[in-house]
Design a protein around this motif. Structure first.
Motif, PDB file in Angstrom:
ATOM      1  N   PRO A  80      12.806  18.336   5.676  1.00  0.00           N
ATOM      2  CA  PRO A  80      13.089  19.630   6.295  1.00  0.00           C
ATOM      3  C   PRO A  80      13.195  19.506   7.813  1.00  0.00           C
ATOM      4  N   PHE A 128       8.192  16.152  -4.416  1.00  0.00           N
ATOM      5  CA  PHE A 128       9.418  16.846  -3.987  1.00  0.00           C
ATOM      6  C   PHE A 128      10.389  17.106  -5.135  1.00  0.00           C
ATOM      7  N   LEU A 170       1.311  14.691   3.164  1.00  0.00           N
ATOM      8  CA  LEU A 170       1.357  13.643   2.139  1.00  0.00           C
ATOM      9  C   LEU A 170       0.941  12.250   2.632  1.00  0.00           C
ATOM     10  N   PRO A 171       1.274  11.858   3.875  1.00  0.00           N
ATOM     11  CA  PRO A 171       0.837  10.528   4.312  1.00  0.00           C
ATOM     12  C   PRO A 171      -0.673  10.325   4.240  1.00  0.00           C
ATOM     13  N   LEU A 206       6.947  25.116   4.502  1.00  0.00           N
ATOM     14  CA  LEU A 206       6.120  24.542   3.430  1.00  0.00           C
ATOM     15  C   LEU A 206       6.451  23.064   3.230  1.00  0.00           C
ATOM     16  N   MET A 207       7.755  22.784   3.184  1.00  0.00           N
ATOM     17  CA  MET A 207       8.175  21.389   3.001  1.00  0.00           C
ATOM     18  C   MET A 207       7.684  20.529   4.149  1.00  0.00           C
ATOM     19  N   ALA A 229       4.179  19.756   3.723  1.00  0.00           N
ATOM     20  CA  ALA A 229       3.980  18.720   2.707  1.00  0.00           C
ATOM     21  C   ALA A 229       4.293  17.344   3.281  1.00  0.00           C
ATOM     22  N   VAL A 230       5.386  17.262   4.054  1.00  0.00           N
ATOM     23  CA  VAL A 230       5.768  15.975   4.628  1.00  0.00           C
ATOM     24  C   VAL A 230       4.686  15.471   5.581  1.00  0.00           C
ATOM     25  N   ILE A 286      10.753  -0.828   6.453  1.00  0.00           N
ATOM     26  CA  ILE A 286       9.494  -0.856   5.701  1.00  0.00           C
ATOM     27  C   ILE A 286       9.443  -1.982   4.684  1.00  0.00           C
ATOM     28  N   PHE A 334       8.890  20.090  -6.507  1.00  0.00           N
ATOM     29  CA  PHE A 334       9.117  21.172  -5.547  1.00  0.00           C
ATOM     30  C   PHE A 334      10.531  21.719  -5.677  1.00  0.00           C
ATOM     31  N   SER A 383      -2.352  10.669   1.768  1.00  0.00           N
ATOM     32  CA  SER A 383      -2.647  10.015   0.492  1.00  0.00           C
ATOM     33  C   SER A 383      -2.757   8.505   0.667  1.00  0.00           C
ATOM     34  N   LEU A 384      -2.185   7.979   1.757  1.00  0.00           N
ATOM     35  CA  LEU A 384      -2.307   6.544   2.008  1.00  0.00           C
ATOM     36  C   LEU A 384      -3.770   6.132   2.090  1.00  0.00           C
ATOM     37  N   TYR A 428      -6.156   7.277   0.359  1.00  0.00           N
ATOM     38  CA  TYR A 428      -6.648   7.123  -1.008  1.00  0.00           C
ATOM     39  C   TYR A 428      -6.096   5.851  -1.640  1.00  0.00           C
ATOM     40  N   PHE A 429      -4.771   5.616  -1.419  1.00  0.00           N
ATOM     41  CA  PHE A 429      -4.144   4.471  -2.085  1.00  0.00           C
ATOM     42  C   PHE A 429      -4.580   3.141  -1.483  1.00  0.00           C
ATOM     43  N   ARG A 430      -5.205   3.200  -0.332  1.00  0.00           N
ATOM     44  CA  ARG A 430      -5.562   1.959   0.338  1.00  0.00           C
ATOM     45  C   ARG A 430      -6.701   1.241  -0.382  1.00  0.00           C
ATOM     46  N   VAL A 456       0.827  -1.205   0.000  1.00  0.00           N
ATOM     47  CA  VAL A 456       0.000   0.000   0.000  1.00  0.00           C
ATOM     48  C   VAL A 456       0.861   1.256   0.000  1.00  0.00           C
ATOM     49  N   PHE A 487       2.331   5.885  -2.123  1.00  0.00           N
ATOM     50  CA  PHE A 487       2.546   7.094  -1.330  1.00  0.00           C
ATOM     51  C   PHE A 487       3.966   7.604  -1.531  1.00  0.00           C
TER      52      PHE A 487
END
Lengths: 285, 633
Positions: B431, A72, B552-553, B544-545, B548-549, B477, A75, B555-556, B558-560, A60, A64
């Motif tokens: 960052p 990035f 962004l997680p 900003l970075m 984003a960091v 991971i 960016f 989005s998991l 959505y991807f699930r 999954v 991501f």
């Protein structure tokens, strides 16, 4: 100061330009190999088709990581073209590549795992050169700001020849071209299948492609800085540079990663040290 | 400034209480309450003192000084007794030499050297106090459940938990002493107390290996301590001041010799090459000890002292070589970290490397460099304590410290796994914290004289850093289908502390502009008259970075959904769900994934030896530099 307009322009135009460069690259490569080659717009057709494919995943989190990689890369390119801090651009780029590597790790396939390890070797190989290049621009112009470096009125190539050659040596690896294409095997060297991207498919693979286009344009922008005092010369120089890369890509066989790492570090150490010491003690322009 | 005394005494009172109380849950509560009180008091110090600049405190010298002298003799006697017990002659000799020199100083010179202000506090002390008060206390709380499990799993080790917690809190008290002392003799006393505490804690398990390593730590730190006494004696003989603020203010012409000697002591304490081996050996101690030594105490005392003297070292040959020792240590230790698969050793080498950067900054000693050095200290303390505690919790469930055995940790221990990923990202990725500091460090190096050498060291060193952190993250991971979920077995209190520190990693990165504005910039400004900053635009981009960091997680989510899940590509071989595939001749094999360790490139013995040779030469040059530019010529 940074210019948001340029950043937006980069975000919109870079994929178009990058895709076109990829198309011309494939065409020229084909001609060098005595083939006709695909149409120049083929990379766009490819990505378009990838986007329509079924959503297939192994883990999954891989999507991501790839999405974050694309974000990035875009960016850091946008930050560069907006005239931001060059070191910050370099760090954002490192973050992006680490995210791609993590995506490959999370896919758990032995092929993408080895690809991830090799991508990290690549990162370790070229990172010093990129940081030292930023340092070189600073010593020559007194600023890390891309905007100020680009506005520098004299030819930076004249005071940064060592940095330029070193960066060019590394460019082959950044563009995933032979002889340094060790992590993704872009050119169908089979032993690691497709390395980092083995388990990416469909729209995920499409994102990797688009990120590559962004990065190509960013890299050309980085080389632009050496010639920024004269846009005409800059365009000519970049064209020659890229043609040289295509030629090297087709004329060389891929090397082992150990040789790649060793030779890039040697080139970095010798050329950038000489160039930086010279700059620091004998001054710039 | 009663709060300073409170911070010095509160851990001491807690320590005595812990020693007195029997083995009972009430002792755990004393630890918890003491931790909250100390953490709260350090925050109170921040709230009341951050805008007041440097403040010195007059405090009666005579009785306290005499008590310290007596205690120093007691410490020396204890070391001699321990040395005799375990038949170690070297520490006995060193302790005798040190005690002799100290008594010489105390009896001959000290009466003539009156210190008006014995305690002080400035922005740097506040930063250090926060690190000790919050991170240090959090580690003490973490130690409660950890030591319970530790003794459950190691019945052969005698349970000395009373003494253990006693020493932990004495350690914290001594650390507060180091960062608040303006009297160098006091600073030295606390310095020696931390040496003793680490000696006791490293030898906790009582095994031969632990005892040997504890003596190694003792010997190397005593050698450094002799350098420190040397500085005191020099000040006595030249009738200099014994007050830190006046000494640093006096400049290189007066203070370079003591500054170099104290830097030498700092190099041993912060485990720089060639003295790094003691910190590696300290790994045998229970993990909370490692976490404490590496993040908020001990090694931080070493760099604290060197950074304190940075204005004196700046621009001198001795300072240049101090800095180079740090730079070379950064490169060598990063390279060795690549070759290690023992998680605690990777962390240890990374600590050595990062402290090397701090030392490099301090040796350069410009205003930008000092600013960068303090940033490095802050972010390293937070992220490193998180990683050590994470590894400790994992080790108790997986029963291994090997990184390869942590494969698939994010599925087996999701919360601990993610918190460790945060800690690692905090160590090297934009960052987050350390990267901000590295950025500042690069900028400091580039403007310094002779900076190209430092630039090369940091450019190659940080590239190598990326390699070993990223491959460790990758292992965590990778291989998501392996092993049972085991997170339920981790004590809740451990998870809570981990969660708190993980939050601090992110919070400190978010709050960094304010940390800089209210603590670092005023501090640097008060010493140098001008200050460093990263610029408004850059800070906005960093934030900003970070945004984003953090976003962004999502989005998991959505991807699930709506994805077709396939097995990884195995070259077309029939493969089971737990990654067994049929190999040649029909034999079932398990797929194995192993990281690159590049032993041929950076093998530990070879790299370590090379680093030792280079740094020994640099240390000789550091002292030789005194004859060129110091008061010795």
């Amino acid at each position: 100061m940074i210019n948001v307009l340029f950043a937006v322009a980069f975000l919109v135009l870079a994929p178009i330009l990058g895709g076109l460069i990829a198309g011309i690259d494939r065409k020229l490569t084909a001609r060098m190999q005595g083939r006709v080659g695909p149409p120049v717009l083929q990379p766009f057709y490819d990505v378009g088709k990838l986007l329509e494919k079924e959503h297939v995943i192994v883990s999954v989190s891989q999507n991501f990581f790839v999405l974050a990689y694309l974000v990035f890369i875009a960016f850091s390119g946008a930050l560069f073209f907006a005239g931001g801090d060059l070191l910050l651009v370099v760090f954002a780029l490192t973050l992006a590549h680490v995210l791609l590597v993590l995506g490959a790790y999370s896919a758990t396939s032995p092929y993408s795992f080895i690809g991830a390890e090799r991508e990290l070797v690549q990162l370790m190989a070229y990172e010093p050169m990129v940081i030292l290049a930023a340092a070189g621009f600073y010593l020559a112009t007194g600023s890390f700001s891309v905007m100020e470096i680009a506005a520098f009125p004299r030819p930076l190539i004249a005071v940064l020849p060592g940095i330029f050659i070193g960066l060019f040596y590394v460019l082959t690896m950044k563009l995933r071209k032979s002889p340094f294409d060790i992590a993704t095997s872009h050119h169908a060297h089979q032993e690691i299948v497709k390395g980092v991207t083995t388990e990416f498919s469909g729209s995920t693979l499409g994102m990797v492609e688009v990120a590559h286009w962004y990065e190509t344009v960013f890299l050309l922008g980085l080389f632009w800085l050496f010639f920024a005092w004269s846009p005409v010369i800059a365009v000519i120089a970049l064209a020659i540079l890229y043609l040289a890369e295509i030629f090297i890509d087709n004329a060389t066989a891929r090397v082992r990663w150990g040789f790649a790492l060793r030779s890039i570090w040697a080139v970095t150490l010798v050329l950038s040290a000489a160039n930086l010491v010279w700059l620091q003690y004998f001054g710039g322009l | 400034m009663d709060i300073l005394l409170f911070l010095l005494l509160a851990p001491l009172i807690a320590a005595v209480l812990l020693l007195a109380l029997p083995d009972h849950p009430i002792r755990d509560w004393v630890v918890r309450v003491a931790a909250v009180v100390i953490g709260g008091a350090s925050c109170y110090l921040l709230a009341t003192a951050f805008d007041k600049g440097s403040q010195v405190v007059a405090f009666p010298t005579e009785p306290v000084g005499q008590v310290m002298t007596v205690l120093a003799v007691v410490i020396a006697l204890y070391i001699i007794a321990m040395g005799a017990k375990y038949r170690k002659p070297v520490p006995i000799v060193l302790a005798l030499v040190q005690a002799g020199l100290l008594l010489w100083f105390e009896l001959v010179y000290a009466p003539g050297m009156h210190a008006e202000h014995n305690l002080f506090v400035d922005e740097f002390s506040i930063v250090m106090a926060l690190i000790i008060g919050i991170i240090g206390s959090a580690i003490c709380v973490y130690a409660i459940p950890y030591m319970r499990t530790y003794h459950g799993q190691h019945p052969e080790i005698p349970d000395h938990r009373r003494a253990f917690f006693f020493v932990l809190f004495v350690f914290l008290s001594a650390m507060f002493g180091i960062v608040f002392s303006n009297n160098l003799a006091w600073l030295f006393f606390f310095w020696e107390v931390t040496t003793l505490c680490s000696f006791v804690l490293i030898g906790y398990s009582g095994t031969t290996e632990a005892i040997d390593n504890s003596f190694l730590a003792l010997v190397l730190n005593l050698v450094g301590g002799i350098g420190f006494v040397g500085a005191l004696l020099w000040l006595g003989m030249t009738q200099g001041t014994i007050e830190l603020d006046r000494l640093v203010g006096a400049g290189a012409a007066v203070a370079l010799v003591p500054a170099t000697l104290i830097s030498f002591a700092g190099l041993t304490k912060s485990a720089q090459l060639p003295f790094s081996s003691w910190l590696l050996g300290a790994m045998v101690a229970p993990t909370p000890v490692s976490a404490l030594l590496h993040s908020s105490t001990m090694v931080k005392a070493g760099v604290y002292a060197i950074v304190k003297f940075a204005p004196v070292l700046s621009g001198t040959p001795s300072g240049f070589f101090v800095g180079l020792v740090g730079g070379v240590t950064f490169l060598a230790a990063s390279a060795i970290a690549v070759t290690q698969s023992n998680a605690k050793r990777v962390l240890a080498y990374s600590t050595v490397a990062n402290l090397g950067l701090v030392v490099a900054c301090a040796g350069i000693g410009t205003y930008e460099a000092v600013w960068a050095a303090i940033l490095l200290i802050i972010f390293h303390a937070i992220a490193k304590s998180l990683l050590f505690m994470g590894v400790g919790s994992v080790e108790h469930q997986v029963h291994s410290r090997d990184i390869e055995d942590m494969a698939g940790l994010v599925t087996r221990m999701p919360r601990v796994g993610v918190m460790m990923l945060i800690g690692m990202a905090g160590m090297y990725l934009a960052p987050l914290g350390m990267l901000i500091s590295k950025w500042a460090t690069l900028r400091a190096f580039i403007d310094a004289p002779g900076g190209v050498v430092f630039l090369l060291l940091i450019a190659f060193g940080s590239a190598i850093t990326v390699f070993f952190w990223a491959k460790w993250m990758g292992i965590l991971i990778a291989r998501p289908n392996r092993g049972e979920p085991i997170e339920d077995r981790v004590p809740r209190e451990e998870l809570a502390v981990l969660g708190l520190v993980a939050f601090l990693v992110i919070a400190a990165s978010l709050l960094f502009p304010w940390i800089s504005k209210f603590l670092l910039e005023p501090h640097v400004l008060s010493i140098y008259g001008h200050t460093a900053e990263l610029g408004q635009d850059n800070i906005i981009i960093m934030l900003l970075m970070l945004g984003a960091v953090l976003v962004l997680p999502l989005s998991l989510l959505y991807f699930r959904s709506g994805r077709h899940r396939l097995a990884p590509y195995m070259g077309g071989r029939p493969t089971t769900a737990d990654m067994h595939f049929s190999g040649s001749l029909g034999i079932q094999r398990e797929m194995g994934l192993h990281n690159y360790y590049l032993e041929d490139w950076f093998g530990e013995p070879r790299t370590f030896r090379a680093g030792v040779v280079v740094t020994v030469v640099l240390i000789v040059l550091m002292f030789a530099g005194l004859f060129v530019a110091g008061g010795l010529a």
